[in-house]
Each structure stands twice: as C-alpha cells, then as structure tokens.
Write a protein that holds these residues in place. Sequence first.
Motif, PDB file in Angstrom:
ATOM      1  N   GLY A 131      23.820  40.880  10.783  1.00  0.00           N
ATOM      2  CA  GLY A 131      24.411  39.558  10.926  1.00  0.00           C
ATOM      3  C   GLY A 131      23.757  38.445  10.122  1.00  0.00           C
ATOM      4  O   GLY A 131      23.975  37.269  10.413  1.00  0.00           O
ATOM      5  N   PHE A 132      22.988  38.808   9.087  1.00  0.00           N
ATOM      6  CA  PHE A 132      22.293  37.788   8.300  1.00  0.00           C
ATOM      7  C   PHE A 132      23.103  37.261   7.109  1.00  0.00           C
ATOM      8  O   PHE A 132      22.610  36.444   6.345  1.00  0.00           O
ATOM      9  CB  PHE A 132      20.946  38.334   7.809  1.00  0.00           C
ATOM     10  N   GLY A 133      24.320  37.732   6.928  1.00  0.00           N
ATOM     11  CA  GLY A 133      25.187  37.170   5.900  1.00  0.00           C
ATOM     12  C   GLY A 133      25.090  37.880   4.558  1.00  0.00           C
ATOM     13  O   GLY A 133      24.239  38.747   4.342  1.00  0.00           O
ATOM     14  N   TYR A 134      25.989  37.463   3.649  1.00  0.00           N
ATOM     15  CA  TYR A 134      26.122  38.174   2.378  1.00  0.00           C
ATOM     16  C   TYR A 134      25.130  37.724   1.305  1.00  0.00           C
ATOM     17  O   TYR A 134      25.144  38.267   0.194  1.00  0.00           O
ATOM     18  CB  TYR A 134      27.553  38.020   1.864  1.00  0.00           C
ATOM     19  N   THR A 135      24.277  36.770   1.603  1.00  0.00           N
ATOM     20  CA  THR A 135      23.194  36.442   0.665  1.00  0.00           C
ATOM     21  C   THR A 135      21.924  37.238   0.985  1.00  0.00           C
ATOM     22  O   THR A 135      20.997  37.278   0.173  1.00  0.00           O
ATOM     23  CB  THR A 135      22.863  34.939   0.684  1.00  0.00           C
ATOM     24  N   SER A 136      21.895  37.864   2.154  1.00  0.00           N
ATOM     25  CA  SER A 136      20.682  38.572   2.579  1.00  0.00           C
ATOM     26  C   SER A 136      20.312  39.762   1.688  1.00  0.00           C
ATOM     27  O   SER A 136      19.114  40.044   1.521  1.00  0.00           O
ATOM     28  CB  SER A 136      20.814  39.021   4.040  1.00  0.00           C
ATOM     29  N   PRO A 137      21.277  40.504   1.099  1.00  0.00           N
ATOM     30  CA  PRO A 137      20.860  41.614   0.219  1.00  0.00           C
ATOM     31  C   PRO A 137      20.021  41.167  -0.971  1.00  0.00           C
ATOM     32  O   PRO A 137      19.218  41.951  -1.489  1.00  0.00           O
ATOM     33  CB  PRO A 137      22.201  42.206  -0.250  1.00  0.00           C
ATOM     34  N   GLU A 138      20.192  39.907  -1.395  1.00  0.00           N
ATOM     35  CA  GLU A 138      19.412  39.426  -2.539  1.00  0.00           C
ATOM     36  C   GLU A 138      17.921  39.363  -2.212  1.00  0.00           C
ATOM     37  O   GLU A 138      17.071  39.619  -3.076  1.00  0.00           O
ATOM     38  CB  GLU A 138      19.905  38.038  -2.974  1.00  0.00           C
ATOM     39  N   TYR A 139      17.589  39.018  -0.978  1.00  0.00           N
ATOM     40  CA  TYR A 139      16.178  39.002  -0.577  1.00  0.00           C
ATOM     41  C   TYR A 139      15.617  40.423  -0.526  1.00  0.00           C
ATOM     42  O   TYR A 139      14.460  40.660  -0.899  1.00  0.00           O
ATOM     43  CB  TYR A 139      16.021  38.313   0.783  1.00  0.00           C
ATOM     44  N   VAL A 140      16.447  41.360  -0.077  1.00  0.00           N
ATOM     45  CA  VAL A 140      16.035  42.769  -0.091  1.00  0.00           C
ATOM     46  C   VAL A 140      15.810  43.218  -1.537  1.00  0.00           C
ATOM     47  O   VAL A 140      14.822  43.883  -1.851  1.00  0.00           O
ATOM     48  CB  VAL A 140      17.103  43.659   0.581  1.00  0.00           C
ATOM     49  N   GLY A 141      16.758  42.846  -2.420  1.00  0.00           N
ATOM     50  CA  GLY A 141      16.629  43.199  -3.826  1.00  0.00           C
ATOM     51  C   GLY A 141      15.388  42.605  -4.465  1.00  0.00           C
ATOM     52  O   GLY A 141      14.697  43.267  -5.255  1.00  0.00           O
ATOM     53  N   ALA A 142      15.080  41.352  -4.114  1.00  0.00           N
ATOM     54  CA  ALA A 142      13.876  40.699  -4.643  1.00  0.00           C
ATOM     55  C   ALA A 142      12.620  41.427  -4.176  1.00  0.00           C
ATOM     56  O   ALA A 142      11.651  41.586  -4.940  1.00  0.00           O
ATOM     57  CB  ALA A 142      13.835  39.243  -4.206  1.00  0.00           C
ATOM     58  N   LEU A 143      12.624  41.894  -2.926  1.00  0.00           N
ATOM     59  CA  LEU A 143      11.476  42.638  -2.397  1.00  0.00           C
ATOM     60  C   LEU A 143      11.311  43.966  -3.126  1.00  0.00           C
ATOM     61  O   LEU A 143      10.185  44.361  -3.475  1.00  0.00           O
ATOM     62  CB  LEU A 143      11.655  42.873  -0.899  1.00  0.00           C
ATOM     63  N   LEU A 144      12.428  44.656  -3.382  1.00  0.00           N
ATOM     64  CA  LEU A 144      12.366  45.922  -4.124  1.00  0.00           C
ATOM     65  C   LEU A 144      11.840  45.703  -5.542  1.00  0.00           C
ATOM     66  O   LEU A 144      11.004  46.472  -6.040  1.00  0.00           O
ATOM     67  CB  LEU A 144      13.750  46.576  -4.165  1.00  0.00           C
ATOM     68  N   ALA A 145      12.329  44.641  -6.196  1.00  0.00           N
ATOM     69  CA  ALA A 145      11.848  44.322  -7.541  1.00  0.00           C
ATOM     70  C   ALA A 145      10.362  43.971  -7.519  1.00  0.00           C
ATOM     71  O   ALA A 145       9.622  44.294  -8.458  1.00  0.00           O
ATOM     72  CB  ALA A 145      12.665  43.167  -8.134  1.00  0.00           C
ATOM     73  N   PHE A 146       9.917  43.321  -6.446  1.00  0.00           N
ATOM     74  CA  PHE A 146       8.494  42.964  -6.311  1.00  0.00           C
ATOM     75  C   PHE A 146       7.627  44.217  -6.199  1.00  0.00           C
ATOM     76  O   PHE A 146       6.534  44.285  -6.786  1.00  0.00           O
ATOM     77  CB  PHE A 146       8.297  42.064  -5.094  1.00  0.00           C
TER      78      PHE A 146
END
Length: 400
Positions: free
Chosen positions: A360-375
């Motif tokens: 339920g965190f919305g459709y911008t939340s995958p970007e934070y996951v992606g940023a963490l993976l890139a990190f």
Amino acid sequence: MKLLKLISNTKTSLITLCLGGITLGMTEFMMMGVLPDVAKSLAVSIPAAGNLIAIYALGVIVGAPVMVGVLGKYPPKRVLIGLMITVACGNILFSIAPTYGLLLFARFLVGLPHGAFFGIGAVVASKLADKGAEAKSVSVMFAGLTIANILGVPLGTFIGHNFSWRISFFLISAMALITAASIKRWLPMLPSQSDAKFSDSLKVFKKVELWIIIGISAIGTGGLFAWISYIAPLMTDVAHFDSNMITPIMIVAGLGMAVGNFVGGRLADKFSPLKTTLYLLLAMIIVLILVALLSQFKVIALLLTFITGGLAFAVIAPMQMLMIGAAKGAEMLASSAMQASANMGNALGAFLGGLPIAAGFGYTSPEYVGALLAFVGFLLCILLSWRFSAKVKLEQAAIA
C-alpha cells in the motif's frame, strides 16, 4: 538520426550482431506488449499468461552457460548462425502452438540461445573492434535491444492488437533467419575461443572478482527493472497521463536507452569499465530518487524517463567489458553468465519492486527499492576496485 548515423558508420560485421540484438529484443519484450491478447486467445488469466515471460527468463538463465559450455569449442560464426536458427524455430513453434503447455515449451526453447548469443557476440565484437574501441563495438550489438524497443516492439504490439499476436512472432522468426543469413555473409570466420574442456572453463568461476561482477549485474541493474516493471501505473496514476500515452512514453524510454547505450560504450573506452560502472550506478541512485519525488509533474516525468532509460543501458557495455577482462581464457562463458545474471536482476527488481506496492505504499515506492538495489551494486563496485588494487600491490611486491 544520431543513432542511425552512428550505425551507418559501423563495420558491417558488427551490424550483423546488432540485427541479432533486435531479434532477441523483440522476442523478449514483445510478450509484454501482447500479453492481454495472448491471455484472451488462450482463455487463461493474465498471471497465467505472464508465466510465458518468466519461463523465457528461465531459458536464458539455463541456456547461457550451458550452451556456451557445449558450443564454445566451435568457431563463433557457426555457433551464432545456429543460435539464430534456433530462435527462428522457437518463434515459429510459438506462433503456431495450439495449447498453453506447448507455448510454454516454445518460450523456454527460444530463451535458451539468448544469453549465449549475447555472450559470444560480445567477445566477437570486442575482437573485431579497433584498438581502444572495444566497449563501443560491444555497444553496437546491444543497440539492437534499444532499436527493438523503439521500433520493433511497438510495431509488433500494433500487429498483435489489430490482427494476431501469432503474426508478430512469425515475423520475428523471419527476422532471425535474416540475421543468420547476414552473419553467414558478413561476419568473418574467427577461431574458436579455446580447446579447453567445459569443466576447465568453469574453473574461472573460482575467482571472487567474477562473482562480485555477477552480483553487480544481478543486484545493481535490478534498479532498472524495479522502475520499468511498474512504469505504466507510475505514469497513469502519479503523472496522470492517459493510458493511450504509455506506448509513446515507452518509446521515450527506448530513445534514452539508445543514447545511453552508445554513451556508456564510449565512456568505458575513455576511462575504464569499472570506473564507468561505478559512477553510472551512483547516477542511477540519484535519478531513481528524483523519479519518486518528481513524477507528479508531467514534463519532468518524461525527462526523467529518458534519463533513467539512458543510465540503465549505459551500464551494459562497461559491465560486459569488465567481465571479459576479468575472465581471461573463458571470456565467452563468463560473458554469457552476465546475461543470466541480468535476467536474475529482471526477476529480482520486478519482485522486490512490487512488494511495497502490495503493502500500500503507492506506485513511486518501487523507485526507492530500485535505488537501494543500485546502491548495493555501487558498494560492490567499490569492493571490486579494492580487490583489484590489492592484487596490483601484491604483484608489484612480488616483482620487487
């Protein structure tokens, strides 16, 4: 126009590899565009039809190391022709298969040559390159993936929606046969990589550095798939574009990928593959966070779509050259392993990116996951740099 100019100035032998990239790009990504049509015609659910995407990735993961291990002792030209003929046969079978089970088998079959073609093709492209332009030559082959996303996939999706998805995949098989003919006509006959046994080639994976590079590919590039897997709801629900704008938006992403692909190759040749990969992943972290924060503004959302696509594909050629350089004596096997790891990144990014949406965190939340993976990929680059530096110091001490 810039992309076409760059390709027109490229060696004909490399264009044949680019055609293979177009064919495989359409084979992989077309399924996403015609998924509802396939589900409707088979009378199955969308998730069930989605298994046709997952099993292709499984074919890539299995086929990449196995096919290169079995075929690596043969001349690359003959192997590449055989792989394209296999792609043609798999897509023909998929276009005529009457049952869901047979369609699954056809998708697995056509996934097997994917990683082997790119793995062998990357090594061939680097050998055909002028000195100091190896990464740029490798990027020409991967340009096929970007061309597929800009032109091939939208065209095939249109045909699938308005006529039949089976025609779309039959046309891909024709493209595969054209590619095989072009390789036969224009690719020079290079000697086989080595006469080493498959078991001997596998010894290269004892190197810790190779596993770090595979981790960079599987985890770091997962940021791309956390973003692009959910780009449609991001653009419709957050940026408030109409749903009929998704295809043009995907073309914008594809254009960014095309530009990034060539820029990444040139940066790797000018600096170094490792340094280029490290800074591109750092840029990816920043841009994905900006996507999450600013996608409610339409113009900015489109600009960030172009930039994110560019960064995602800019890292491909540098990472491929990084693997080739670290796997002396088993370059084709290691290069193909990169394709398998990239498909692991596909699955990892899509799965982890979907978890916060489901929560339920919305459709911008995958970007934070992606940023963490890139990190994580960025940290692995730092670790790899440290190991390379330590090795150099040990070698210098031994000489002294």
